[in-house]
Write a protein that holds these residues in place. Structure first.
Motif, short mmCIF file in Angstrom:
data_model
loop_
_atom_site.label_atom_id
_atom_site.label_comp_id
_atom_site.label_asym_id
_atom_site.label_seq_id
_atom_site.Cartn_x
_atom_site.Cartn_y
_atom_site.Cartn_z
N CYS A 230 -4.30 10.27 0.26
CA CYS A 230 -5.09 9.05 0.37
C CYS A 230 -4.15 7.84 0.37
N LEU A 231 -4.73 6.71 0.62
CA LEU A 231 -3.99 5.45 0.65
C LEU A 231 -4.45 4.60 -0.52
N TYR A 232 -3.50 4.09 -1.30
CA TYR A 232 -3.83 3.28 -2.48
C TYR A 232 -3.34 1.85 -2.26
N ASP A 233 -4.24 0.90 -2.38
CA ASP A 233 -3.91 -0.52 -2.26
C ASP A 233 -3.71 -1.08 -3.67
N LYS A 234 -2.45 -1.39 -4.01
CA LYS A 234 -2.12 -1.86 -5.35
C LYS A 234 -2.71 -3.23 -5.67
N MET B 287 0.83 -1.17 0.00
CA MET B 287 0.00 0.00 0.00
C MET B 287 0.88 1.24 0.00
N ASN B 288 0.40 2.26 -0.68
CA ASN B 288 1.16 3.50 -0.81
C ASN B 288 0.30 4.69 -0.39
N PHE B 289 0.92 5.64 0.30
CA PHE B 289 0.28 6.92 0.55
C PHE B 289 0.55 7.78 -0.67
#
Length: 72
Positions: free
Chosen positions: A25-29, A1-3
């Motif tokens: 936001c937080l992105y779940d690859k 996960m990336n901010f």
């Protein structure tokens, strides 16, 4: 996960809140979902990252002290 910073308007996968362009936001690859700042997933990942940084800093300080003490 990336901010990340949102590049376009989207919707939080957990709360359904609108995420505006340029919001953090937080992105779940893995599942390709995005989470807003108010979601519990975002808060949990932020706490996890903070805790990991603290532990790493403590380990580095211990190792530096060990090296200085033992003339390594």
């Amino acid at each position: 996960m990336n901010f990340i910073t949102a590049r376009f308007k989207s919707k939080c996968a957990e709360t359904g809140a609108t995420i505006k362009k340029d919001d953090a936001c937080l992105y779940d690859k893995m599942v390709k979902k995005v989470y807003c700042k108010d979601s519990s997933r975002y808060k949990d990942e932020l706490e996890n990252a903070s805790t990991n940084s603290y532990i790493e800093a403590q380990e580095n300080a211990y190792f530096d002290n060990f090296c200085q003490t033992n003339n390594i």
